[in-house]
Design a protein around this motif. Structure first.
Motif, mmCIF file in Angstrom:
data_model
loop_
_atom_site.group_PDB
_atom_site.id
_atom_site.type_symbol
_atom_site.label_atom_id
_atom_site.label_comp_id
_atom_site.label_asym_id
_atom_site.label_seq_id
_atom_site.Cartn_x
_atom_site.Cartn_y
_atom_site.Cartn_z
ATOM 1 N N PHE A 13 0.824 -1.212 0.000
ATOM 2 C CA PHE A 13 0.000 0.000 0.000
ATOM 3 C C PHE A 13 0.854 1.256 0.000
ATOM 4 N N LEU A 16 1.437 2.442 -3.408
ATOM 5 C CA LEU A 16 0.259 2.618 -4.265
ATOM 6 C C LEU A 16 0.397 3.807 -5.211
ATOM 7 N N ASP A 17 0.757 4.967 -4.680
ATOM 8 C CA ASP A 17 0.861 6.164 -5.541
ATOM 9 C C ASP A 17 1.891 5.955 -6.652
ATOM 10 N N ASP A 18 3.043 5.420 -6.268
ATOM 11 C CA ASP A 18 4.091 5.202 -7.277
ATOM 12 C C ASP A 18 3.657 4.164 -8.308
ATOM 13 N N LEU A 20 0.507 3.657 -9.276
ATOM 14 C CA LEU A 20 -0.479 4.304 -10.145
ATOM 15 C C LEU A 20 0.178 5.297 -11.098
ATOM 16 N N ASP A 21 1.274 5.892 -10.656
ATOM 17 C CA ASP A 21 1.952 6.903 -11.487
ATOM 18 C C ASP A 21 3.110 6.312 -12.292
ATOM 19 N N ARG A 23 5.847 4.868 -11.428
ATOM 20 C CA ARG A 23 7.143 5.340 -10.953
ATOM 21 C C ARG A 23 7.925 4.248 -10.213
ATOM 22 N N ASN A 47 -7.354 -1.367 -7.612
ATOM 23 C CA ASN A 47 -8.236 -1.147 -8.768
ATOM 24 C C ASN A 47 -9.149 0.047 -8.540
ATOM 25 N N GLU A 49 -8.632 2.646 -6.555
ATOM 26 C CA GLU A 49 -7.864 3.896 -6.599
ATOM 27 C C GLU A 49 -7.484 4.253 -8.033
ATOM 28 N N SER A 51 -9.167 3.433 -10.719
ATOM 29 C CA SER A 51 -10.408 3.852 -11.386
ATOM 30 C C SER A 51 -10.752 5.293 -11.015
ATOM 31 N N LEU A 52 -10.599 5.606 -9.738
ATOM 32 C CA LEU A 52 -10.898 6.969 -9.267
ATOM 33 C C LEU A 52 -9.930 7.980 -9.889
ATOM 34 N N LEU A 53 -8.666 7.633 -9.870
ATOM 35 C CA LEU A 53 -7.631 8.531 -10.401
ATOM 36 C C LEU A 53 -7.850 8.811 -11.889
ATOM 37 N N LYS A 57 -9.109 12.351 -13.791
ATOM 38 C CA LYS A 57 -8.309 12.929 -14.885
ATOM 39 C C LYS A 57 -9.156 13.086 -16.144
#
Lengths: 85, 202
Positions: A13, A16-18, A20-21, A23, A47, A49, A51-53, A57
């Protein structure tokens, strides 16, 4: 078995950000993907997060500027110099 | 997409064609910063003037959009330097992780499937999502705008903001969480989801 097994959901977790991006390093990505293969709980969260991201956008990129704004702004500028000159 | 200027872009000089290619997105960012159409256009106009004047310092082949956004943000900061120094507090500060995921489950929205957040986002619509972005404290609003609307990389955002990539990363992390709470608050306010019943203190 992945180094990130079910007991390491917290570690997954944190990435997670990396994830999704896009990175993560190839090695980190492999570890996370292996974890997601065996952890339905994390897969659901990741999934959602994603979908939301992507949904936010998508919606925000539908906004349009007034059609004549570029011509209006350019018309108020003096003649153009060349870059690097 | 290159906007329709009424004449072919190939006939434009380099500044004009580079500016034309990013002006619409610059206006979008300016709208999120100023929250007003008139102020947004003024801001883009000011930035275009400064960029035009300093165009000789732009290195051809480098990222014009990031260069222009840096000027845009500098223009914005200098137009409201006093307000910027105010300490920012927000009830969005303490948002836990996975806020919408957790609340969606409670409210009966899908939390799984091919695109589980789509139903909630469709009900919210673009205008409410913009409102949610507008509710973020400024430093998070700016990073979120560049990230969500422009798809700039962390490095490009850092260049535009003139701050370390690590700062972009941490602001983006918090900004995303704040945005989730702001979206949910708006969904509650507009009756898209039910507000939790007030506790009976009697």
């Amino acid at each position: 078995m992945s180094r990130l097994d079910r007991t390491n959901c917290e570690e997954a977790f944190r990435r997670l950000d990396d994830f999704l991006d896009h990175r993560l390093t190839p090695e980190e990505l492999r570890i996370i993907e292996e974890h997601l293969e065996v952890c339905a709980w994390c897969t659901r969260e990741f999934n959602f997060e994603a979908s939301l991201l992507h949904g936010v956008k998508r919606k925000l990129r539908q906004l349009e500027a007034p059609p004549d704004i570029v011509a209006r702004i350019l018309s108020r500028l003096p003649r153009t110099p060349e870059a690097g000159s | 997409m290159t906007p329709d200027l009424g004449f072919p872009v190939t006939e434009l000089s380099s500044f004009e064609s580079l500016f034309a290619a990013c002006a619409a997105s610059a206006y979008g960012v300016a709208m999120r910063l100023t929250r007003s159409q008139a102020d947004a256009e003024d801001l883009v106009q000011d930035a275009a003037f400064l960029a035009h004047r300093g165009f000789a310092s732009f290195m051809p082949g480098t990222n014009f959009r990031a260069w222009f956004f840096k000027i845009l943000l500098n223009s914005y900061y200098s137009s409201r330097r006093r307000e910027r120094s105010r300490p920012v507090t927000s009830d969005l500060d303490d948002t836990p992780d996975l806020y919408i995921y957790a609340r969606s489950g409670e409210a009966g929205f899908p939390t799984q499937g091919p695109d589980p957040a789509a139903q909630l986002l469709d009900k919210l619509g673009t205008e409410r999502i913009v409102t949610a972005i507008n509710r973020l404290p400024e430093e998070y609003r700016i990073v979120a705008t560049l990230y969500f609307m422009e798809d700039l990389s962390y490095e490009e955002i850092a260049q535009a903001l003139q701050c370390p990539v690590g700062t972009v990363r941490s602001r983006l992390h918090r900004g995303r969480k704040m945005l989730q709470k702001a979206l949910w608050q708006i969904a509650e306010e507009d009756g898209i989801v039910r507000q939790p019943a007030l506790q009976d203190n009697a």
